[in-house]
Design a protein around this motif. Structure first.
Motif, PDB file in Angstrom:
ATOM      1  N   VAL A 106       8.333   3.313   2.673  1.00 44.42           N
ATOM      2  CA  VAL A 106       7.389   2.270   3.048  1.00 44.42           C
ATOM      3  C   VAL A 106       7.202   1.222   1.957  1.00 44.42           C
ATOM      4  O   VAL A 106       6.615   0.168   2.196  1.00 44.42           O
ATOM      5  N   TYR A 107       7.708   1.506   0.760  1.00 42.36           N
ATOM      6  CA  TYR A 107       7.475   0.561  -0.329  1.00 42.36           C
ATOM      7  C   TYR A 107       8.448   0.819  -1.476  1.00 42.36           C
ATOM      8  O   TYR A 107       8.732   1.969  -1.812  1.00 42.36           O
ATOM      9  N   SER A 108       8.984  -0.247  -2.042  1.00 39.19           N
ATOM     10  CA  SER A 108       9.775  -0.175  -3.265  1.00 39.19           C
ATOM     11  C   SER A 108       9.331  -1.310  -4.172  1.00 39.19           C
ATOM     12  O   SER A 108       9.131  -2.431  -3.700  1.00 39.19           O
ATOM     13  N   SER A 109       9.187  -1.021  -5.457  1.00 42.04           N
ATOM     14  CA  SER A 109       8.614  -2.016  -6.355  1.00 42.04           C
ATOM     15  C   SER A 109       9.498  -2.295  -7.560  1.00 42.04           C
ATOM     16  O   SER A 109      10.081  -1.373  -8.144  1.00 42.04           O
ATOM     17  N   SER A 110       9.594  -3.551  -7.929  1.00 42.47           N
ATOM     18  CA  SER A 110      10.299  -3.952  -9.145  1.00 42.47           C
ATOM     19  C   SER A 110       9.361  -3.966 -10.345  1.00 42.47           C
ATOM     20  O   SER A 110       9.785  -4.230 -11.471  1.00 42.47           O
ATOM     21  N   ILE A 111       8.069  -3.679 -10.121  1.00 41.36           N
ATOM     22  CA  ILE A 111       7.064  -3.691 -11.180  1.00 41.36           C
ATOM     23  C   ILE A 111       6.872  -2.267 -11.701  1.00 41.36           C
ATOM     24  O   ILE A 111       6.620  -1.340 -10.927  1.00 41.36           O
ATOM     25  N   LEU A 112       6.955  -2.087 -13.009  1.00 44.91           N
ATOM     26  CA  LEU A 112       6.873  -0.769 -13.611  1.00 44.91           C
ATOM     27  C   LEU A 112       5.565  -0.067 -13.255  1.00 44.91           C
ATOM     28  O   LEU A 112       4.480  -0.566 -13.547  1.00 44.91           O
ATOM     29  N   GLY A 113       5.666   1.086 -12.599  1.00 44.84           N
ATOM     30  CA  GLY A 113       4.503   1.889 -12.244  1.00 44.84           C
ATOM     31  C   GLY A 113       3.735   1.424 -11.025  1.00 44.84           C
ATOM     32  O   GLY A 113       2.812   2.103 -10.571  1.00 44.84           O
ATOM     33  N   ASN A 114       4.122   0.294 -10.463  1.00 46.34           N
ATOM     34  CA  ASN A 114       3.353  -0.298  -9.366  1.00 46.34           C
ATOM     35  C   ASN A 114       3.300   0.586  -8.126  1.00 46.34           C
ATOM     36  O   ASN A 114       2.270   0.640  -7.438  1.00 46.34           O
ATOM     37  N   ASP A 115       4.375   1.293  -7.828  1.00 48.20           N
ATOM     38  CA  ASP A 115       4.400   2.092  -6.607  1.00 48.20           C
ATOM     39  C   ASP A 115       3.442   3.278  -6.667  1.00 48.20           C
ATOM     40  O   ASP A 115       3.053   3.819  -5.629  1.00 48.20           O
ATOM     41  N   LEU A 116       3.024   3.686  -7.867  1.00 47.54           N
ATOM     42  CA  LEU A 116       2.075   4.802  -7.985  1.00 47.54           C
ATOM     43  C   LEU A 116       0.722   4.438  -7.368  1.00 47.54           C
ATOM     44  O   LEU A 116       0.120   5.228  -6.635  1.00 47.54           O
ATOM     45  N   GLY A 142       9.565   5.661 -18.217  1.00 47.69           N
ATOM     46  CA  GLY A 142       8.999   4.423 -18.735  1.00 47.69           C
ATOM     47  C   GLY A 142       7.635   4.159 -18.135  1.00 47.69           C
ATOM     48  O   GLY A 142       6.678   3.817 -18.839  1.00 47.69           O
ATOM     49  N   ALA A 143       7.515   4.355 -16.836  1.00 47.49           N
ATOM     50  CA  ALA A 143       6.261   4.073 -16.133  1.00 47.49           C
ATOM     51  C   ALA A 143       5.140   5.016 -16.527  1.00 47.49           C
ATOM     52  O   ALA A 143       3.955   4.661 -16.420  1.00 47.49           O
ATOM     53  N   ILE A 144       5.466   6.208 -17.008  1.00 51.22           N
ATOM     54  CA  ILE A 144       4.400   7.141 -17.389  1.00 51.22           C
ATOM     55  C   ILE A 144       3.649   6.668 -18.621  1.00 51.22           C
ATOM     56  O   ILE A 144       2.605   7.224 -18.973  1.00 51.22           O
ATOM     57  N   GLU A 145       4.153   5.633 -19.278  1.00 49.78           N
ATOM     58  CA  GLU A 145       3.448   5.059 -20.425  1.00 49.78           C
ATOM     59  C   GLU A 145       2.447   3.990 -19.989  1.00 49.78           C
ATOM     60  O   GLU A 145       1.720   3.436 -20.818  1.00 49.78           O
ATOM     61  N   GLU A 146       2.425   3.713 -18.702  1.00 47.61           N
ATOM     62  CA  GLU A 146       1.489   2.739 -18.154  1.00 47.61           C
ATOM     63  C   GLU A 146       0.169   3.429 -17.798  1.00 47.61           C
ATOM     64  O   GLU A 146       0.147   4.595 -17.396  1.00 47.61           O
ATOM     65  N   GLY A 147      -0.916   2.690 -17.913  1.00 45.35           N
ATOM     66  CA  GLY A 147      -2.229   3.246 -17.586  1.00 45.35           C
ATOM     67  C   GLY A 147      -2.341   3.721 -16.157  1.00 45.35           C
ATOM     68  O   GLY A 147      -3.055   4.687 -15.862  1.00 45.35           O
ATOM     69  N   ILE A 148      -1.597   3.073 -15.249  1.00 47.57           N
ATOM     70  CA  ILE A 148      -1.705   3.426 -13.833  1.00 47.57           C
ATOM     71  C   ILE A 148      -1.229   4.853 -13.573  1.00 47.57           C
ATOM     72  O   ILE A 148      -1.699   5.516 -12.633  1.00 47.57           O
ATOM     73  N   PHE A 149      -0.323   5.360 -14.379  1.00 48.41           N
ATOM     74  CA  PHE A 149       0.148   6.744 -14.201  1.00 48.41           C
ATOM     75  C   PHE A 149      -1.003   7.724 -14.419  1.00 48.41           C
ATOM     76  O   PHE A 149      -1.242   8.617 -13.602  1.00 48.41           O
ATOM     77  N   TRP A 150      -1.743   7.555 -15.490  1.00 48.15           N
ATOM     78  CA  TRP A 150      -2.849   8.439 -15.821  1.00 48.15           C
ATOM     79  C   TRP A 150      -3.998   8.278 -14.818  1.00 48.15           C
ATOM     80  O   TRP A 150      -4.626   9.256 -14.416  1.00 48.15           O
ATOM     81  N   GLU A 151      -4.249   7.053 -14.411  1.00 49.53           N
ATOM     82  CA  GLU A 151      -5.296   6.797 -13.419  1.00 49.53           C
ATOM     83  C   GLU A 151      -4.940   7.434 -12.075  1.00 49.53           C
ATOM     84  O   GLU A 151      -5.800   7.970 -11.373  1.00 49.53           O
ATOM     85  N   THR A 152      -3.652   7.370 -11.718  1.00 49.73           N
ATOM     86  CA  THR A 152      -3.189   7.959 -10.458  1.00 49.73           C
ATOM     87  C   THR A 152      -3.412   9.464 -10.443  1.00 49.73           C
ATOM     88  O   THR A 152      -3.909  10.028  -9.458  1.00 49.73           O
ATOM     89  N   LEU A 153      -3.035  10.138 -11.523  1.00 43.02           N
ATOM     90  CA  LEU A 153      -3.229  11.590 -11.595  1.00 43.02           C
ATOM     91  C   LEU A 153      -4.696  11.958 -11.394  1.00 43.02           C
ATOM     92  O   LEU A 153      -5.020  12.879 -10.622  1.00 43.02           O
TER      93      LEU A 153
END
Length: 289
Positions: A106-116, A142-153
């Motif tokens: 349903v979604y693919s993203s070129s932005i790092l971590g955006n799909d999370l 690479g994306a796990i270094e973004e804040g959105i990864f931690w917020e998603t969890l």
């Protein structure tokens, strides 16, 4: 030795063959858009293909080609999109945003971590509206270094969302290895700290990936989000044809057959160990022919 079904063997080899075909065209400069290949990732995408249900949703990263190819089951339609020849998938945005909506993606993203974040929103919508299905979110080291990864969890655990995060960890991102870039992260302890299910496998051994992913799906379906870390090696550069990362010396060519040379991190290596050289060669030659 854990066996594969005949169907699974053909699926993995066909996906590898299709990536080879794209790579050969990349070498000839036939595309106007960047394409991020996924040699070495085949076991993961085929495992998901064989485990998802019609109600499940998949959110992908820029390196989505293996998932789109395996789920589309139509190589020519994907190639037509890459060559900007049709609008079958409702987009001419390039390979990094390719998503086949009638095939669970349903979604693919070129932005790092955006799909999370998008996957989290979809899962929340499922819960609010009592919809069936798991939401799968692909990510990388690479994306796990973004804040959105931690917020998603934290968010998916707080709201008990039916999410499986698939971490394709190839120890290389942003032109550097993990040790060159940051301190190590113990994902097992991280998940334990907030009571999220965690599993880790070698991402190039298909039966193990499928078995662990199946367990994660069962837990997620009961409201326990899961993170599955799959260690792989990506045998291609950030975008474009091989040879790949600066740390790779492989020059991938279809002339050498489907099996990548001088490595044990190729999903096809495990196929050879399982089937034996002679049987593997016969099936792979049939795929190419």
């Amino acid at each position: 030795m854990i066996n594969y079904t005949k169907k699974e063997i053909i699926q993995i080899l066909t996906l590898r063959y299709h990536q080879h075909l794209i790579n050969e065209d990349l070498k000839k400069g036939k595309f106007k858009i960047p394409i991020h290949l996924a040699f070495g990732h085949e076991a993961i995408s085929i495992a998901i293909k064989n485990l998802i249900t019609k109600n499940d949703k998949i959110c992908l990263t820029h390196r989505n080609v293996a998932y789109n190819l395996s789920l589309a089951e139509n190589f020519n339609s994907v190639m037509a999109h890459f060559k900007l020849e049709n609008k079958k998938f409702n987009s001419l945005m390039g390979s990094m945003n390719l998503s086949i909506k009638d095939k669970n993606i349903v979604y693919s993203s070129s932005i790092l971590g955006n799909d999370l974040g998008v996957a989290t929103g979809i899962a929340m919508n499922h819960k609010i509206n009592n919809k069936k299905g798991i939401v799968f979110a692909l990510t990388g080291d690479g994306a796990i270094e973004e804040g959105i990864f931690w917020e998603t969890l934290l968010f998916i655990k707080t709201h008990k969302l039916k999410v499986v995060i698939i971490l394709e960890n190839n120890d290389f991102s942003m032109s550097s290895t993990t040790s060159e870039r940051r301190a190590p992260i113990n994902f097992k302890k991280l998940c334990e700290s907030i009571n999220i299910g965690y599993r880790k496998e070698k991402g190039y051994i298909y039966p193990n990936v499928k078995k662990s992913l199946k367990k994660s799906i069962v837990q997620a379906s009961k409201g326990l989000p899961n993170l599955i870390e799959l260690n792989i090696k990506t045998f291609n550069q950030h975008a474009g044809p091989t040879p790949g990362w600066p740390t790779d010396i492989l020059n991938i060519s279809l002339n050498d057959g489907l099996l990548l040379k001088d490595t044990k991190h190729d999903p096809l290596c495990h196929l050879v160990e399982t089937l034996g050289q002679s049987k593997y060669k016969k099936i792979s030659k049939d795929i190419i022919r």
